[in-house]
Design a protein around this motif. Structure first.
Motif, mmCIF file in Angstrom:
data_model
loop_
_atom_site.group_PDB
_atom_site.id
_atom_site.type_symbol
_atom_site.label_atom_id
_atom_site.label_comp_id
_atom_site.label_asym_id
_atom_site.label_seq_id
_atom_site.Cartn_x
_atom_site.Cartn_y
_atom_site.Cartn_z
ATOM 1 N N GLU A 1 7.837 -4.246 -19.646
ATOM 2 C CA GLU A 1 8.720 -5.057 -20.506
ATOM 3 C C GLU A 1 8.709 -4.540 -21.947
ATOM 4 N N PHE A 2 7.556 -4.001 -22.362
ATOM 5 C CA PHE A 2 7.454 -3.473 -23.728
ATOM 6 C C PHE A 2 7.847 -1.995 -23.800
ATOM 7 N N GLY A 3 8.198 -1.420 -22.644
ATOM 8 C CA GLY A 3 8.645 -0.026 -22.615
ATOM 9 C C GLY A 3 7.541 0.976 -22.908
ATOM 10 N N VAL A 4 6.294 0.628 -22.537
ATOM 11 C CA VAL A 4 5.176 1.562 -22.773
ATOM 12 C C VAL A 4 4.494 1.897 -21.447
ATOM 13 N N PRO A 5 3.848 3.076 -21.367
ATOM 14 C CA PRO A 5 3.191 3.469 -20.117
ATOM 15 C C PRO A 5 1.924 2.665 -19.837
ATOM 16 N N SER A 6 1.547 2.625 -18.555
ATOM 17 C CA SER A 6 0.276 2.015 -18.145
ATOM 18 C C SER A 6 -0.650 3.101 -17.633
ATOM 19 N N TYR A 7 -1.927 2.944 -17.926
ATOM 20 C CA TYR A 7 -2.974 3.810 -17.382
ATOM 21 C C TYR A 7 -4.006 2.890 -16.733
ATOM 22 N N ILE A 8 -4.694 3.404 -15.725
ATOM 23 C CA ILE A 8 -5.771 2.632 -15.083
ATOM 24 C C ILE A 8 -7.096 3.199 -15.559
ATOM 25 N N PHE A 9 -8.071 2.313 -15.821
ATOM 26 C CA PHE A 9 -9.448 2.787 -15.964
ATOM 27 C C PHE A 9 -10.212 2.320 -14.733
ATOM 28 N N LEU A 10 -10.693 3.278 -13.952
ATOM 29 C CA LEU A 10 -11.364 2.988 -12.687
ATOM 30 C C LEU A 10 -12.871 3.006 -12.909
#
Length: 482
Positions: free
Chosen positions: A131-140
């Motif tokens: 919704e904010f137009g930014v990428p997501s990253y996962i920290f595993l």
């Protein structure tokens, strides 16, 4: 170069929060353009979490914490109440991020929102990032191989139409890209064999694939095969930046300093590498019958031991274990007197300090990934006794793939969080055999553990593999900045 702000959303609980904050510290130490805001969810009030957050705030001015208002789980989703509680926080997350964005737009020179870094259980927040137009990253917070396992099971289900729950109790061996050896399906994580939990895990793996990258708490030298097994283009890039450990424990011992000093004093009095340390993580505990078997096994073997013995929560409650008011109530009669010269029973354990002590020569562990990395860092071999989550899988990779541990019981399960099955009991004989095997390891295996310990430290140094991957991640964040 623009200043960038990352929003970190960890899963509730200290065991996920600590490594996530350690990653944040690495990032802000490495690049002064970065600042990080944590959105913190809590299931219950936890003074340990509050103290930890306070200590970070004092030391880092570009890391800040916002506490989200506590929400109750959705009663219409009783089996996954933990997950539904996280999902129900989406409106609060959106509101807090909107404030961050407004503040950034109204004050020139302040950092712009560059992306979300989400814990593995917080994939529903990808929608908010979109919704904010930014990428997501996962920290595993688990291993590269366990990520490979999740992708494998999801592809098996979605593409080959195989139902993984049918592997429960089966002798099938699975050949998966992230492992060099065939994997016995009977030690798959409990949730993958459970019809209520499987859909969540499949959805989680699908959502992982939507992200711009996955930061993993591991290092190349430990899991090179698993890291190389992710097909380019078919899954997000992975960044092995570990081992991420909270090694500086100063200030953690305020309320327990007397207990801690007592433990250290006892360890100081023991010969080099002579003590076996038993600890089963922040959620690990056993019933009275199993406690008695452990005690008998330790007594039969006669090795020096330091045992973190915790009391299970009341039946059916998802709470951490607590210390016993009096351990004599659950131990065999006379056990404490007979082992007074060789053993010590403790409750809460300052694990980093214990594993780092030269008198500790072996670790009986539940194989939580943090504990595995800590034992490797200090060069202490493990005897595996997994309880839940992906710990059976970790035990397999530790023994079969890496050759860094020995087995007590690889397929033991503590099902408290799934279907309340009665636990199987590991006998005193099995415990004695496993501990003896651990403490009398041949030199070759001990050397292998020591060698990996050295590699874990080198990986974090400037020019080391993990340090290089961290730089690559920062560059990708900057390149993808809106």
């Amino acid at each position: 170069m623009k200043k960038a702000e990352l929003v970190f959303i960890p899963t509730p609980g200290i065991s996920h929060l600590v490594p996530t904050v350690e990653v944040a510290k690495l990032l802000v130490d490495r690049d002064e353009r970065l600042s990080i805001t944590f959105l913190v969810m809590k299931l219950r009030s936890d003074p340990k979490v509050d103290r930890f957050i306070d200590s970070v705030c004092k030391a880092y001015n570009r890391i800040r914490f916002i506490h989200l208002s506590k929400l109750e789980p959705d009663p219409n989703q009783p089996n996954n109440s933990f997950i539904s509680m996280i999902e129900s926080q989406r409106p609060n997350v959106k509101e807090e991020v909107s404030r961050l964005v407004s503040r950034s737009e109204s004050s020139p020179g302040s950092p712009t929102l560059a992306g979300f870094v989400l814990d593995m259980f917080c994939t529903s927040m990808i929608d908010v990032a979109n919704e904010f137009g930014v990428p997501s990253y996962i920290f595993l917070t688990s291993s590269a191989a366990s990520l490979g396992l999740q992708f494998y099971v999801q592809a098996l289900h979605d593409e080959q139409k195989v139902d993984p729950t049918e592997f429960k109790g089966s002798d099938t061996e699975l050949v998966m890209p992230c492992l060099t050896n065939p994997f016995p399906s009977k030690v798959l994580p409990s949730a993958m064999l459970n019809k209520q939990w499987l859909p969540f895990l499949l959805r989680q793996a699908r959502r992982f694939r939507e992200t711009k990258g996955i930061i993993i708490n591991t290092f190349e030298e430990l899991e090179s095969h698993a890291i190389d097994s992710f097909p380019k283009g078919n899954s997000p890039p992975v960044y092995p930046v570990g081992p991420i450990l909270k090694l500086n424990t100063d200030g953690d011992h305020d309320e327990k300093s007397e207990k801690f000093n007592d433990i250290r004093q006892w360890l100081d009095d023991q010969p080099l590498s002579s003590v076996v340390y038993l600890c089963f993580g922040s959620m690990g505990s056993f019933g009275v019958e199993q406690v008695k078997e452990i005690a008998c096994g330790l007594e039969q073997i006669g090795h020096r031991f330091l045992w973190s013995l915790r009391q299970p929560p009341p039946n059916g409650k998802m709470e951490p274990p607590s210390d016993y008011a009096n351990p004599r109530d659950v131990l065999p009669e006379g056990f404490l007197d007979r082992t007074a010269n060789t053993g010590k029973i403790i409750g809460w354990a300052p694990q980093i300090d214990i594993l780092g002590h030269p008198s500790v020569g072996g670790f009986v562990s539940h194989c939580g990934w943090n504990s595995v990395l800590e034992s490797i860092w200090f060069g202490v071999p493990i005897a595996t006794w997994p309880l839940y989550a992906e710990q059976q899988f970790n035990a397999f990779t530790l023994i079969v793939e890496m050759g860094l541990g020995v087995e007590i019981k690889m397929d033991y399960r503590s099902e408290f969080h799934l279907d309340g099955d009665e636990n199987n009991i590991v006998s005193a004989g099995e415990i004695e055999r496993g501990v003896r095997c651990l403490m009398e390891l041949d030199n070759e295996k001990r050397e292998r553990v020591k060698e990996m310990s050295g590699k874990s430290r080198k990986a974090l140094e400037s020019g080391g593999t993990s340090s290089t991957w961290l730089g690559r991640f920062i560059q990708d964040v900057v390149d993808h900045q809106p």
